[in-house]
Design a protein around this motif. Structure first.
Motif, PDB file in Angstrom:
ATOM      1  N   PRO A  72      -9.348  41.646  15.552  1.00  0.00           N
ATOM      2  CA  PRO A  72      -9.402  40.336  16.183  1.00  0.00           C
ATOM      3  C   PRO A  72      -8.012  39.800  16.470  1.00  0.00           C
ATOM      4  O   PRO A  72      -7.074  40.079  15.733  1.00  0.00           O
ATOM      5  N   ALA A  73      -7.893  39.038  17.534  1.00  0.00           N
ATOM      6  CA  ALA A  73      -6.603  38.473  17.900  1.00  0.00           C
ATOM      7  C   ALA A  73      -6.815  37.177  18.663  1.00  0.00           C
ATOM      8  O   ALA A  73      -7.853  36.966  19.262  1.00  0.00           O
ATOM      9  N   ARG A 132       2.547  43.104  19.899  1.00  0.00           N
ATOM     10  CA  ARG A 132       2.045  43.796  18.724  1.00  0.00           C
ATOM     11  C   ARG A 132       3.069  44.821  18.289  1.00  0.00           C
ATOM     12  O   ARG A 132       3.972  45.176  19.029  1.00  0.00           O
ATOM     13  N   HIS A 133       2.923  45.338  17.116  1.00  0.00           N
ATOM     14  CA  HIS A 133       3.920  46.225  16.535  1.00  0.00           C
ATOM     15  C   HIS A 133       3.213  47.379  15.859  1.00  0.00           C
ATOM     16  O   HIS A 133       2.278  47.178  15.111  1.00  0.00           O
ATOM     17  N   GLU A 141      10.336  52.310  12.316  1.00  0.00           N
ATOM     18  CA  GLU A 141      10.430  50.907  12.707  1.00  0.00           C
ATOM     19  C   GLU A 141       9.311  50.505  13.652  1.00  0.00           C
ATOM     20  O   GLU A 141       9.099  49.329  13.910  1.00  0.00           O
ATOM     21  N   GLY A 142       8.605  51.474  14.206  1.00  0.00           N
ATOM     22  CA  GLY A 142       7.470  51.177  15.065  1.00  0.00           C
ATOM     23  C   GLY A 142       7.846  50.887  16.502  1.00  0.00           C
ATOM     24  O   GLY A 142       8.978  51.085  16.923  1.00  0.00           O
ATOM     25  N   LYS A 143       6.872  50.401  17.243  1.00  0.00           N
ATOM     26  CA  LYS A 143       7.028  50.103  18.669  1.00  0.00           C
ATOM     27  C   LYS A 143       6.552  48.680  18.911  1.00  0.00           C
ATOM     28  O   LYS A 143       5.412  48.337  18.593  1.00  0.00           O
ATOM     29  N   LEU A 144       7.406  47.853  19.464  1.00  0.00           N
ATOM     30  CA  LEU A 144       7.030  46.501  19.832  1.00  0.00           C
ATOM     31  C   LEU A 144       6.509  46.524  21.263  1.00  0.00           C
ATOM     32  O   LEU A 144       7.187  47.014  22.160  1.00  0.00           O
ATOM     33  N   VAL A 145       5.299  46.024  21.446  1.00  0.00           N
ATOM     34  CA  VAL A 145       4.700  45.975  22.777  1.00  0.00           C
ATOM     35  C   VAL A 145       4.475  44.511  23.132  1.00  0.00           C
ATOM     36  O   VAL A 145       3.714  43.821  22.462  1.00  0.00           O
ATOM     37  N   ASN A 146       5.137  44.038  24.173  1.00  0.00           N
ATOM     38  CA  ASN A 146       4.993  42.659  24.607  1.00  0.00           C
ATOM     39  C   ASN A 146       3.702  42.530  25.409  1.00  0.00           C
ATOM     40  O   ASN A 146       3.536  43.168  26.441  1.00  0.00           O
ATOM     41  N   GLU A 176       0.350  50.700  10.035  1.00  0.00           N
ATOM     42  CA  GLU A 176       0.258  49.253  10.141  1.00  0.00           C
ATOM     43  C   GLU A 176       0.216  48.841  11.597  1.00  0.00           C
ATOM     44  O   GLU A 176       0.918  49.405  12.426  1.00  0.00           O
ATOM     45  N   ILE A 177      -0.609  47.860  11.873  1.00  0.00           N
ATOM     46  CA  ILE A 177      -0.618  47.226  13.201  1.00  0.00           C
ATOM     47  C   ILE A 177      -0.527  45.731  12.940  1.00  0.00           C
ATOM     48  O   ILE A 177      -1.333  45.170  12.213  1.00  0.00           O
ATOM     49  N   GLU A 178       0.470  45.104  13.533  1.00  0.00           N
ATOM     50  CA  GLU A 178       0.641  43.658  13.390  1.00  0.00           C
ATOM     51  C   GLU A 178       0.352  43.013  14.721  1.00  0.00           C
ATOM     52  O   GLU A 178       0.831  43.476  15.754  1.00  0.00           O
ATOM     53  N   VAL A 179      -0.410  41.941  14.706  1.00  0.00           N
ATOM     54  CA  VAL A 179      -0.734  41.203  15.928  1.00  0.00           C
ATOM     55  C   VAL A 179      -0.290  39.764  15.715  1.00  0.00           C
ATOM     56  O   VAL A 179      -0.684  39.119  14.750  1.00  0.00           O
TER      57      VAL A 179
END
Length: 111
Positions: free
Chosen positions: A9-10, A16-17, A71-76, A102-105
């Protein structure tokens, strides 16, 4: 659900990262979609897709593959609005398996 996807959910998505591993790898067919519909039938918006040959069947992506580190990927998400988020992938240069640590929203509540 679709190919290897899961729901998250968002609110009003901004970005997101992805943070998944300790060594640089290239992940294939990364697709991030948002929708208000939990079944992703109506108003589906693709935020990121590097599936340039449409092997996932979700449309041809225009984003490029990239080396991802711990460090992951930041997606705008560029202001895309949606209640649900789906992430798809088809393995990496190291393995056919998908790895999500991990997925951060980040977002704002809908008005």
């Amino acid at each position: 659900m679709g190919p290897d996807g899961f729901r998250q959910p968002a609110g009003d998505l901004r970005h997101r990262h992805l943070a998944r591993h300790n060594a640089a790898k290239v992940y294939h067919d990364i697709i991030v979609q948002a929708a208000d519909d939990p079944d992703f039938i109506e108003k589906v918006q693709t935020i990121f897709s590097n599936d340039q040959d449409n092997t996932s069947g979700l449309g041809v992506g225009t984003d490029r593959e990239y080396f991802e580190t711990n460090e992951g990927k930041l997606v705008n998400a560029k202001g895309v609005k949606g209640r649900y988020l789906r992430c798809y992938s088809k393995g990496s240069t190291e393995s056919a398996l998908n790895e999500y640590t991990e997925i951060e929203v980040y977002g704002r509540p809908a008005k």
